[in-house]
Design a protein around this motif. Sequence first.
Motif: not given
Ligand code: NAD
Length: 454
Positions: A128, A130-131, A136, A154, A157, A192, A205, A207-208, A229-231, A263, A356, A422
Amino acid sequence: MTTTTLINPADETVIGTIEHSTLEQVDEAIVRATLAQIGWAALAPADRAAALRRFALAVDGAIDDLAALEVTNSGHPIGQARWEAGHVRDVLNYYAAAPERMLGQQIPVAGGINVTFLEPIGVVGIIVPWNFPMTIASWGFAPALAAGNAVVLKPAEWTPLTAIRLGELALEAGLPVGLFQVLPGRGSVVGERFVTHPRVGKIVFTGSTEVGKRVMAGCSEQVKAVTLELGGKSANVVFADSDLEKAAATAPYSVFENAGQDCCARSRILVQRSVFDRFLELLEPAVKAVKVGQPGDADTEMGPLVSRTHFESVAAYVPDDERVAFRGSAPAGPGFWFPPTVLLPASATDRTVTDEIFGPVVTVQAFDDEADAIRMANASQYGLSGSVWTRDLGRALRVSRGIATGNLSVNSNSSVRYSTPFGGFKQSGLGRELGPDAAEAFTETKNVFISTVD
Ligand code: NAD
């Protein structure tokens, strides 16, 4: 053991320290989850449903607690944080209906009866960002549990507190020990390990895009199922024939909510050229009226950015006033405050248009006609959300079908309802969450043929 020091983003005070889970602890948790899942999947569907409703009830009783944690840990305005905690309860209640509705099929075949079963995958790893730390998380764990799986989760951080509390509430509600475990820690360790551990059958997953690609590559090693679910860099497309006053009055909330750390933020406003100047005249007072202030105040609409690191990343996109059309306000003093900012970019390839930013920064660009609007909206590697403002129903449908994005709103900026699917097109993701089919995404279809031939 490493730790993260948690900082209140509104005033930069230290609110606590979180120990990171070690690799050994993650492995032990996955063994516990594997064992717990066997008993959970064997329960009668109605008993699993009842357990999820008890979990929802426990969340309902803890809304104030959960909201207070999100205010302090993430800087979310209290009204928004309370909505988020209520949303987790609603998501649990919605998927509590799923265990008794995991319907297979009976398919006509020669020589017997053919039926399909939706079998749980086993252990699901949820990672998950942080936003929106708790909402989520719930989009993953509620349907995954409903389908008969165990979950290891997870949190990010910087923002682990609400997820940890949700893990405690699950136990208080009587969910079996080991069924839903929250493991704070580093992405490079805990995240990981979810990806590489052979007992984890699916990764969800959020995140970014950059980290999502690595997670997907890691999952391919074991042909592991993955939802991403990404950027996003979504467009808010405003036609001259729309209710321009409403489009302008609502546009700030479609991008500045959660300080733009969303996002689905409509961070590119595209306006038909004939009404471009008028739209900006209407937008300016709306942006200046956004109440940016202390997250604990009931009327605050926008709080600070989540951390110093993130503040610096957002601020780098607005080094000076050259492209700033106007700004809203932000408190002075400590805290990671960034005012709502409206930019008129120099060109369509400016990085404020393509990246983004994930902060309260929006670009406004002009388009000529429908085809131009669709072309500009689609000029992005992302495709998560977006809005179309027009009074012409045919145009609303043509443009909605023309924009390559997963979630569109017409004459509205709403993005998320737990009862509708979604997810993103292109590099915004893979697979869908929420909606009536989400629990099925946590199953494997098994086909069984029973011969009736004597
Ligand atoms: P991030 O990718 O840096 O981290 C997301 C999660 O992945 C964190 O828990 C992090 O600790 C973990 N992570 C980091 N490295 C990893 C690895 N090598 N293996 C496995 N897990 C790992 O993203 P962020 O900065 O926390 O969140 C912001 C991003 O999330 C933005 O790009 C945003 O658009 C995206 N987001 C997408 C959605 C969606 O539904 N599409 C929703 C919310 C946020």
